[in-house]
Design a protein around this motif. Structure first.
Motif, short mmCIF file in Angstrom:
data_model
loop_
_atom_site.label_atom_id
_atom_site.label_comp_id
_atom_site.label_asym_id
_atom_site.label_seq_id
_atom_site.Cartn_x
_atom_site.Cartn_y
_atom_site.Cartn_z
N LEU A 4 -83.92 19.73 55.66
CA LEU A 4 -82.92 20.50 56.40
C LEU A 4 -81.55 20.01 55.94
O LEU A 4 -81.19 18.86 56.18
CB LEU A 4 -83.07 20.32 57.90
CG LEU A 4 -81.94 20.93 58.77
CD1 LEU A 4 -81.86 22.44 58.56
CD2 LEU A 4 -82.13 20.58 60.23
N VAL B 65 -85.14 24.24 55.01
CA VAL B 65 -84.10 25.17 55.44
C VAL B 65 -82.74 24.69 54.95
O VAL B 65 -82.40 23.52 55.09
CB VAL B 65 -84.08 25.30 56.98
CG1 VAL B 65 -82.89 26.15 57.44
CG2 VAL B 65 -85.39 25.91 57.48
N VAL C 182 -78.61 25.65 55.29
CA VAL C 182 -77.64 26.37 56.12
C VAL C 182 -76.28 26.28 55.44
O VAL C 182 -75.82 25.18 55.10
CB VAL C 182 -77.56 25.77 57.54
CG1 VAL C 182 -76.65 26.63 58.43
CG2 VAL C 182 -78.94 25.63 58.16
N GLY D 248 -81.03 25.29 62.79
CA GLY D 248 -81.91 25.19 61.63
C GLY D 248 -83.14 24.36 61.93
O GLY D 248 -84.25 24.70 61.51
N LEU E 218 -78.94 31.17 56.71
CA LEU E 218 -80.06 30.26 56.50
C LEU E 218 -80.91 30.75 55.34
O LEU E 218 -81.15 31.97 55.23
CB LEU E 218 -80.95 30.18 57.75
CG LEU E 218 -80.63 29.11 58.80
CD1 LEU E 218 -79.28 29.41 59.45
CD2 LEU E 218 -81.72 29.06 59.85
#
Length: 415
Positions: free
Chosen positions: A188, A167, A169, A150, A20
């Motif tokens: 995200l 975030v 990932v 996440g 992450l």
């Protein structure tokens, strides 16, 4: 879903890492909005030199609303004021915005709250700056539920700290960073292992991690405009042009970044903090929480083979006033009972206060091998009330720094 549903047995094996990248959105501006909620949605500039009589200064952070007027990070404050007049000087102008001075101590305290969450949720954490960090969560979750993990990280930061984060990932650090930048603010983006090459292909070459503007111009001269172009380029030609760096950048453009997520150097301090549901007047509850935090911090120090010279507490009172107190010891110790006794004594000052948050910290860490691990090893001297070398403010200054962070970045490094 609960966090348990996003986690798995730590003993399981994994072919692909789960990394992450957590990047706080317009962090300084977000901190100011936490302190002044009425600034939400308004054009906001955090910088220096905008005050009357000042002519020199720079923008540290501009909110996304301010960026629509052409205000950018590291821009001269005079240029920012030309594009976005100061609301205080022109209150009736709908095209004016708000300006706030940089308050680095406050931002570091907010950052420490974020980092506490990250260290709790990550297997390992690599701090990059006050507002950015990588987490390896390979043993905490699985790719099938990585998006939920996440989202949990984002929600905890928003709920417990009150600032937004984006975030990314991905299976590697380079791709995770690009993913966190992809859908800002409050984004995200999850890049599954089989999707890495497809995700990276259209990315502008200047945005590939490690390229930079100068190298980007050199690559464009070779008709390499995107990460996909770089991934498909002849590795021998890249090596001839740029040396080993050329091959390394090509690997990153292909998602072949095997760098481990590792902390940089030994931590400078260790701490734990906990918020109450609103401000509490129940000081017994504050003491009880601090005792639990102190026990956790002392245990963490023992597990890291760290001795400490300073023990401190942090108390946040309404609205968000941060108070720190610390005592320095005659020498480095590993003594959980002492952490309890000193921290509880430091709390006495706040017995009549409403408390939003309490924390316990040990700092001035020593990782060398020592025979003496308790205060009695130093002749039974009592702890001093000043900082190390007689500096009464030592503990207060240390508290504002983040756990295990690598050092403060310059203003130009922020969004």
């Amino acid at each position: 879903m609960t966090l348990d549903e996003y986690t798995q047995d730590a003993s399981s094996t994994r072919e692909e890492r789960i990394v992450l990248h957590v990047d706080m959105d317009c962090f300084y501006a977000s901190c100011e909005r936490r302190r002044e909620p009425e600034l939400a949605g308004e054009p906001l500039v955090v910088g220096m030199g905008y005050e009357a009589g000042k002519t020199v200064g720079a923008v540290a952070t501009a909110s996304y609303e301010a960026r629509e007027y052409g205000v950018e990070s590291a821009q001269a404050i005079s240029a920012a004021l030309d594009r976005l007049p100061r609301k205080a000087n022109d209150p009736d102008n709908p095209e004016a915005g708000y300006y706030r001075p940089v308050d680095i101590d406050y931002y570091q305290n907010v950052a420490s709250e974020v980092k506490e969450i990250l260290y709790e949720l990550g297997d390992t954490v690599r701090e990059v700056s006050i507002d950015e960090a990588y987490l390896d969560v390979t043993e905490r979750t699985a790719w099938e539920v990585a998006e939920g993990f996440g989202r949990h990280v984002k929600q905890r930061i928003s709920r417990e700290v009150g600032v937004p984060a984006s975030v990314g990932v991905a299976p590697d650090m380079s791709t995770a960073k690009l993913a966190s930048d992809y859908d800002k603010p409050d984004g995200l983006v999850v890049v599954q292992p089989e999707e890495v090459r497809k995700f990276l292909a259209p990315i502008d070459i200047a945005d590939v991690h490690g390229v930079g503007p100068v190298r980007a111009r050199e690559l464009r001269a070779l008709d390499i405009e995107t990460a996909g172009d770089l991934a498909d380029a002849d590795p021998y030609e890249l090596e001839a042009e740029f040396g080993d760096r050329g091959r390394e950048l090509r690997r990153r453009a292909r998602g072949e970044d095997d760098r481990p997520v590792e902390p940089r150097g030994d931590p400078k301090s260790l701490s734990r903090e906990s918020s109450f549901d609103g401000a509490t007047q129940d000081f017994d509850a504050v003491r009880e929480q601090a005792a639990a935090l102190g026990e956790a911090v002392a245990d963490r120090a023992s597990r890291k083979n760290a001795f400490y010279r300073t023990i401190g507490v942090k108390v946040v009172t309404p609205p968000y006033d941060v108070h720190t107190r610390a005592e320095s010891l005659p020498g480095p110790v590993d003594d959980p009972d002492l952490v309890h006794d000193v921290s509880q004594g430091l709390l006495d000052e706040f017995a009549d206060e409403a408390v939003r948050k309490v924390g316990v910290r040990v700092s001035n860490l020593d990782f060398s091998e020592r025979d003496q691990t308790s205060l009695t090893g130093f002749g039974g001297d009592e702890p001093s009330t000043g900082g190390e070398d007689g500096d009464a403010d030592e503990g207060d200054r240390d508290w504002s720094r983040d756990d295990e962070r690598e050092g403060q970045a310059s203003l130009g490094e922020f969004e």
